[in-house]
Design a protein around this motif. Sequence first.
Motif, mmCIF file in Angstrom:
data_model
loop_
_atom_site.group_PDB
_atom_site.id
_atom_site.type_symbol
_atom_site.label_atom_id
_atom_site.label_comp_id
_atom_site.label_asym_id
_atom_site.label_seq_id
_atom_site.Cartn_x
_atom_site.Cartn_y
_atom_site.Cartn_z
ATOM 1 N N GLU A 268 39.778 5.100 -6.033
ATOM 2 C CA GLU A 268 38.755 4.489 -5.160
ATOM 3 C C GLU A 268 37.626 4.068 -6.077
ATOM 4 O OE1 GLU A 268 35.415 3.953 -3.679
ATOM 5 O OE2 GLU A 268 35.411 6.020 -2.929
ATOM 6 N N LEU A 269 37.493 2.748 -6.264
ATOM 7 C CA LEU A 269 36.675 2.218 -7.347
ATOM 8 C C LEU A 269 35.440 1.486 -6.819
ATOM 9 C CD1 LEU A 269 39.664 1.042 -9.566
ATOM 10 C CD2 LEU A 269 38.495 3.252 -9.567
ATOM 11 N N GLY A 270 34.947 0.566 -7.616
ATOM 12 C CA GLY A 270 33.678 -0.082 -7.300
ATOM 13 C C GLY A 270 33.748 -1.018 -6.112
ATOM 14 N N GLY A 271 32.591 -1.486 -5.709
ATOM 15 C CA GLY A 271 32.505 -2.419 -4.592
ATOM 16 C C GLY A 271 31.314 -3.343 -4.735
ATOM 17 N N LYS A 272 31.394 -4.458 -4.070
ATOM 18 C CA LYS A 272 30.266 -5.392 -3.937
ATOM 19 C C LYS A 272 30.351 -5.951 -2.524
ATOM 20 C CE LYS A 272 26.677 -7.293 -5.948
ATOM 21 N NZ LYS A 272 25.551 -6.457 -6.436
ATOM 22 N N SER A 273 30.093 -5.086 -1.557
ATOM 23 C CA SER A 273 30.465 -5.357 -0.174
ATOM 24 C C SER A 273 29.547 -6.388 0.490
ATOM 25 C CB SER A 273 30.442 -4.058 0.622
ATOM 26 O OG SER A 273 31.361 -3.136 0.080
ATOM 27 N N PRO A 274 30.144 -7.346 1.218
ATOM 28 C CA PRO A 274 29.345 -8.329 1.949
ATOM 29 C C PRO A 274 28.946 -7.818 3.338
ATOM 30 C CG PRO A 274 31.657 -8.883 2.149
ATOM 31 C CD PRO A 274 31.587 -7.653 1.281
ATOM 32 N N LEU A 275 27.745 -8.123 3.742
ATOM 33 C CA LEU A 275 27.301 -7.955 5.126
ATOM 34 C C LEU A 275 27.005 -9.351 5.647
ATOM 35 C CD1 LEU A 275 26.378 -6.284 7.576
ATOM 36 C CD2 LEU A 275 24.117 -6.125 6.501
ATOM 37 N N ILE A 276 27.789 -9.806 6.629
ATOM 38 C CA ILE A 276 27.687 -11.183 7.126
ATOM 39 C C ILE A 276 26.959 -11.172 8.457
ATOM 40 C CG2 ILE A 276 28.982 -13.266 7.704
ATOM 41 C CD1 ILE A 276 31.318 -12.089 6.069
ATOM 42 N N ILE A 277 25.802 -11.812 8.493
ATOM 43 C CA ILE A 277 24.942 -11.802 9.679
ATOM 44 C C ILE A 277 24.937 -13.201 10.288
ATOM 45 C CG2 ILE A 277 22.628 -11.332 10.548
ATOM 46 C CD1 ILE A 277 22.192 -9.557 8.067
ATOM 47 N N PHE A 278 25.441 -13.315 11.517
ATOM 48 C CA PHE A 278 25.512 -14.611 12.188
ATOM 49 C C PHE A 278 24.261 -14.871 13.037
ATOM 50 C CE2 PHE A 278 29.864 -13.760 11.016
ATOM 51 C CZ PHE A 278 30.332 -15.017 10.636
ATOM 52 N N ASP A 279 24.084 -16.135 13.398
ATOM 53 C CA ASP A 279 22.868 -16.567 14.096
ATOM 54 C C ASP A 279 22.605 -15.806 15.399
ATOM 55 O OD1 ASP A 279 22.086 -18.439 12.239
ATOM 56 O OD2 ASP A 279 22.969 -20.155 13.284
ATOM 57 N N ASP A 280 23.674 -15.337 16.058
ATOM 58 C CA ASP A 280 23.487 -14.681 17.353
ATOM 59 C C ASP A 280 23.194 -13.186 17.230
ATOM 60 O OD1 ASP A 280 25.989 -13.936 16.456
ATOM 61 O OD2 ASP A 280 26.971 -14.133 18.407
ATOM 62 N N ALA A 281 23.099 -12.679 16.006
ATOM 63 C CA ALA A 281 22.820 -11.258 15.813
ATOM 64 C C ALA A 281 21.379 -10.942 16.172
ATOM 65 C CB ALA A 281 23.097 -10.858 14.371
ATOM 66 N N VAL A 308 24.207 -9.793 1.093
ATOM 67 C CA VAL A 308 23.899 -10.039 2.502
ATOM 68 C C VAL A 308 23.915 -11.548 2.748
ATOM 69 C CG1 VAL A 308 22.233 -9.706 4.363
ATOM 70 C CG2 VAL A 308 22.523 -7.939 2.604
ATOM 71 N N PHE A 309 24.939 -12.013 3.488
ATOM 72 C CA PHE A 309 25.068 -13.425 3.837
ATOM 73 C C PHE A 309 24.452 -13.638 5.222
ATOM 74 C CE2 PHE A 309 28.518 -12.631 0.853
ATOM 75 C CZ PHE A 309 28.422 -13.723 0.002
ATOM 76 N N VAL A 310 23.486 -14.540 5.310
ATOM 77 C CA VAL A 310 22.748 -14.757 6.558
ATOM 78 C C VAL A 310 22.918 -16.207 6.983
ATOM 79 C CG1 VAL A 310 20.527 -14.539 7.719
ATOM 80 C CG2 VAL A 310 21.064 -13.055 5.766
ATOM 81 N N GLN A 311 23.354 -16.423 8.219
ATOM 82 C CA GLN A 311 23.514 -17.794 8.706
ATOM 83 C C GLN A 311 22.155 -18.484 8.765
ATOM 84 O OE1 GLN A 311 25.944 -18.009 12.255
ATOM 85 N NE2 GLN A 311 26.777 -19.992 11.614
#
Length: 495
Positions: A268-281, A308-311
């Motif tokens: 269980e190794l490294g990560g660079k995790s995305p959090l995707i936030i859409f306009d309706d959040a 963190v990806f933000v629409q």
Amino acid sequence: MGAETNGNLEFLSKIPEIKFTKLFINGEFVDSVSGKTFETIDPRTGEVIAGVAEGDKEDVDLAVKAARHAFDHGPWPRLPGTARRKILLKFADLIDEHAEELAALESIDAGKLFGWGKAVEIPGTAENVRYYAGAADKIHGETLKMSSAHQGYTLREPIGVVGHIIPWNFPSTMFLLKVSPALAAGCTMVVKPAEQTPLNALYFAHLAKLAGIPDGVLNVITGYGTTAGAAISSHMDIDKISFTGSTEVGRLILQAAATSNLKAVTLELGGKSPLIIFDDADVDQAAELALLGNLFNKGEICVAASRVFVQEGIYDQLVKKLAEKAKTWTVGDPFDPKVDKEQYDKVLSYIEHGKREGATLLTGGKPCGAKGYFIEPTVFTDVKDNMMIAKDEIFGPVMSLMKFKTVEEAIQRANATRYGLAAGVLTKDINVANTVSRSIRAGTIWINTYFAFDKDAPFGGYKMSGFGRDLGAQGLEQYLQVKSVVTPIYNSPWL
């Protein structure tokens, strides 16, 4: 001033006596063969807590010999599952009884919050032991209806001697996440905690003996990865390695396993995790989850939501909200967060890279405090996918904000990483949530939440985040192997 002084005295009263600093081999605390020790450091102050025995190859050999004998000749693998369950339940009870001391040790050794550790993390480790204790007497094989003139069945047997190599960011949680299912399966083991955080592993070894786990079943070798860890990875009498840590070290462990005895490996190794936030959040919820996803445990967590990806429709609004909320996160003594000096310098260097590459520093970005290794919560905006802060696992409180337009763009950019450990999706549209969760190449997807770990949910990665799973039923399966037993059916009419 008087109230502050009293408060500090109250915190100091929680700092425990350091009772266990030697290697734990075959049921006894012993000095290393070389007699050498190393210092474990309090990240709150940068001061030495204690000298701890420095295990090396010779010590690993002794620990593996004890574990091998306990597996090949001892009672543990041969006990009825009900007997292992009873002992493991006692182990869990002892952890609960010593929760305050264990939480305090974790605070001084790993910089973790004392209140959280006492109320949540240490009790959570005890529950993990109970979860797998409940599985110890439910390890069953199958009856095989064979197409030939034979009958058969399968046995699920413990894999043997296991080497566990665990990280410093969650020393107690990771110790028992690895050890509990291996014990329930009937394995014996050698555990190497991170050199930065050795104290709780030794305390757990003491409690395991009190619970009745036989000598040689659980051995703890404190020391460095390049010596003790390497010796475990390449040892010919170890049947399996379970490792959590960096991708770079995981590759070395896999190579060592392949060139020795082809032992089984879970990584269980490294990560660079995305959090995707859409306009309706919901923007308030999105800001809270984005900060939680980056700052929980000081950002020292492999599934940190550091991309963190933000629409574009709510991007500016979210940036403003993050600037407000980031200031409410407190940096300070975990008794009133763990990085060692090397990790502290590494995080600060990534912050400087972000500035040089053209990202905008929204908030934070500086060390703080007169002593210890503290860094302000840091948020960058205008981050490009090719910047180092967007590509590399930082393992610190640094968030990168990136704007996107469409669902397809978000999926493509979220997957444009060598890692695949986890991801988060914030939206009210179930179709979007389902589309994105099925499209992201990661082992765990959280929808409208983050860090929703559970003992029943298998956890592990895709791509360079590793392979194999901890937790859940699969967490037990990795310590078992299947044997087929076949006998002929004589006087059968079709013979």
